[in-house]
Design an enzyme around this catalytic site. Structure first.
Site, PDB file in Angstrom:
ATOM      1  N   GLU A  68      -6.275 -37.029 -75.528  1.00 44.65           N
ATOM      2  CA  GLU A  68      -7.257 -38.079 -75.803  1.00 44.65           C
ATOM      3  C   GLU A  68      -8.453 -37.574 -76.587  1.00 44.65           C
ATOM      4  O   GLU A  68      -8.994 -38.277 -77.448  1.00 44.65           O
ATOM      5  CB  GLU A  68      -7.739 -38.712 -74.488  1.00 44.65           C
ATOM      6  CG  GLU A  68      -6.673 -39.483 -73.730  1.00 44.65           C
ATOM      7  CD  GLU A  68      -5.889 -38.634 -72.750  1.00 44.65           C
ATOM      8  OE1 GLU A  68      -5.087 -39.191 -71.977  1.00 44.65           O
ATOM      9  OE2 GLU A  68      -6.083 -37.383 -72.760  1.00 44.65           O
ATOM     10  N   MET A 482     -19.721 -16.560 -84.558  1.00 44.12           N
ATOM     11  CA  MET A 482     -21.127 -16.946 -84.532  1.00 44.12           C
ATOM     12  C   MET A 482     -21.822 -16.384 -83.295  1.00 44.12           C
ATOM     13  O   MET A 482     -22.961 -15.908 -83.373  1.00 44.12           O
ATOM     14  CB  MET A 482     -21.263 -18.468 -84.578  1.00 44.12           C
ATOM     15  CG  MET A 482     -22.684 -18.945 -84.811  1.00 44.12           C
ATOM     16  SD  MET A 482     -23.367 -18.393 -86.393  1.00 44.12           S
ATOM     17  CE  MET A 482     -22.699 -19.641 -87.488  1.00 44.12           C
TER      18      MET A 482
END
Length: 587
Positions: A68, A482
């Site tokens: 979903e 990062m």
């Protein structure tokens, strides 16, 4: 003797069910595609949709995603590229909870989306029924508005109002939670719509004139254009405005593409990992005019407004003076403001300022030292060159995202699809699916990181099942890059749970990739054995780069290209948290 029992065929209902009404309304609203996943609380909707498909009746196309959350991000990608409302459908309980991340993502970036969820029967609400979750309560603070439909008579006006709310004004996600008994009930009458939402603020010409006068008299003005420019379909007007008033434009993360890369007024993206000319211009400006953008903490860094006049135009009055006090402001749609400004006949000139701007623009994007090994910047530049800067470019979240924003030469609005405000890893792959359905006439390229790519890798099943010719370039540095870059700044290079090949027996703290490390990471080439009709390719050196990318782009099949890039490469420039634009790190 057996007795034969005959049963009369059930009579055709004289009134439509709630499920039928839902698809009548969505079809009438022009919804062409729904992304979703099935489940118990939405079975009546799928039954109705299948009946319509078998009868050949007009109805939205349903794209079955593998989770979903993937469906929600696909709806976002569709909305970002098309400018229309993206629609996602999921069942109750875990179906709706899996949608909360894309709902929040769409809320942070003001993406017009409609999330339809099933709910347990109305009589079971509050009983802790199977797969019951308070979806309205759960999404109240991450949606523009939400509804719980417990009476079929309210279904039509709720759907129509929800769709209108998602797209009008400042766009955003709207959630409609529909009880299962409402989907099955026959519609004999409907309740009238409820008018409960605020009216738009009238356009104030005097405030607009004051902003234009300030822009004309400033010596070093800069426009900071935000994502609202894209939502307002005002990119072309912005370019004319910048030329008419002779003012440079920084386009924030969500506005990339609003001004073509080669335009002399274009400064690129400002902020923490912004371009050199964008950050220099904001640093030295005497007037900053923000058009349709938040003063995000990664752009409005320490000392951002010091010694400057701040002007702001935004359709959302709650954004005015929210984080940065303004000297001048106007609550208005950006299309209305720019049309008004261009219609006044006003002009301005800032020749000395624009000469300096052009000098700074020679460092956009920032030069880097080519190497025999594969530099991530070079990968993005090669993709940009070989697509002519015209691909629909989608990313996940991480270092690769910033390199894509810096080094791809954007040409048009709505070609940049990436998670901004929420920074959702795993966004890229499902969003690229939605982007392709929004515009299959253009190549769709996904630049992802190995960490972000694996977060929703199940949607490769959707790509293959729908035969989407998606080209996926994974900048594989074997790190959550990062976070690793921040660890280098904040913890003297000690890395904790950021190396993706590290296992329980590994006691090294390294940034060099050796063969032992490579054996520990997922073999992305092996995905071709998992998903039929998916092709894979690996690029490890600069010498292989152009040929490999060209081969991938020319292939008609979906393809994953595993690009082994420098493990220790950092995203530069960078403004560290708590620092100002005058403290930008360039090397």
């Amino acid at each position: 003797m057996k007795r034969r029992i005959t049963m009369n065929a059930p009579e055709t209902p004289t009134h439509p069910t709630g499920a039928a009404l839902l698809f009548d309304v969505l079809t009438d609203l022009g919804v062409e595609v729904i992304f979703g996943h099935t489940g118990g609380a939405v079975i009546p909707l799928h039954v109705e949709l299948n009946k319509r498909m078998r009868r050949g009746e007009p109805c939205p196309r349903f794209i079955m995603c593998r989770q979903e959350g993937g469906a929600g991000h696909a709806a976002e990608g569709y909305a970002r590229v098309s400018g229309r409302v993206g629609v996602a459908l999921a069942t109750s309980g875990p179906g709706s909870t899996n949608l909360t991340t894309p709902i929040a993502d769409a809320y942070k970036d003001s993406i017009p989306t409609l999330f339809i969820t099933g709910q347990v029967p109305s009589r079971a609400i509050g009983t802790d029924a199977f797969q019951e979750v308070d979806t309205v309560g759960l999404t109240r603070h991450i949606s523009k508005h939400n509804y719980l439909v417990k009476d079929v008579r309210d279904l039509e006006w709720v759907l129509r109002e929800a769709y209108a709310l998602a797209i009008h004004g400042r766009p955003g996600p709207v959630v409609v939670d529909i009880c299962k008994d409402v989907q099955l009930a026959q519609v004999t009458e409907t309740n009238p719509p409820r008018r409960r939402h605020r009216e738009p603020v009238p356009f104030d010409a005097a405030q607009a004139d004051a902003i234009l006068a300030a822009l004309a008299t400033a010596q070093r003005p800069v426009i900071k254009a935000g994502g609202g420019i894209i939502h307002a379909e005002a990119a072309a007007a912005l370019c004319r405005f910048a030329e008419r008033f002779d003012v440079p434009v920084t386009t924030t993360f969500n506005a990339l593409g609003a001004v073509p890369f080669a335009d002399p007024h274009n400064l690129g993206m400002p902020g923490m990992h912004g371009t050199i000319p964008a950050n220099y211009a904001l640093r030295d400006a005497d007037l900053i005019l923000t058009l349709g953008g938040r003063f995000d903490d990664r752009v409005a860094v320490s000392g951002f407004a010091k010694g400057k006049r701040i002007a702001q135009v935004d359709i959302d009055p709650s954004e005015i003076d929210k984080t940065v006090p303004t000297d001048l402001h106007l609550v208005a749609g950006l299309d209305a403001f720019l049309d008004y400004a261009l219609g006044t006949g006003r002009t301005a000139s800032h020749p000395d300022w624009m000469v300096l701007i052009q000098q700074w623009r020679t460092q956009m994007p920032m030069p880097y030292l080519p190497m025999p090994n594969l530099k991530p910047q070079a990968v993005v530049e090669a993709i940009s060159e070989l697509t002519g800067g015209n691909a629909t470019l989608v990313t996940g979240v991480g270092q690769h995202q910033m390199w894509a924003a810096q080094y791809y030469r954007f040409q048009r609005p709505r070609q940049w699809v990436s998670s901004g405000g929420l920074g959702t890893m795993g966004f890229g792959l499902p969003a690229a699916i939605g982007a392709w359905f929004a515009d299959p006439t253009r190549p769709v390229v996904l630049i992802d990181g190995d960490g972000s790519f694996q977060m929703n890798i199940q949607e490769l099943g959707t790509v293959v099942a729908q035969q989407i010719p998606l080209k996926i370039f994974v900048l594989n540095n074997n790190y959550l890059g990062m976070v690793r870059q921040w660890e280098d700044m904040m913890d003297d290079g000690h890395h904790y749970e950021t190396c993706l090949s590290r296992n329980v027996d590994c006691d090294r703290d390294c940034t060099e990739m050796d063969e032992d490390c490579r054996r520990q990471i997922p073999n992305l080439l092996g995905l071709k054995h998992v998903y039929p009709r998916l092709k894979t390719l690996r690029i490890t050196t600069a010498a292989e780069l152009h040929e490999g990318i060209a081969l991938a782009l020319a292939d008609a099949h979906p393809m994953v290209v595993d690009c082994w890039v420098d493990k220790a490469e950092n995203v530069l420039p960078m403004v560290r948290p708590g620092h100002g634009l005058d403290q930008m790190i360039e090397s």
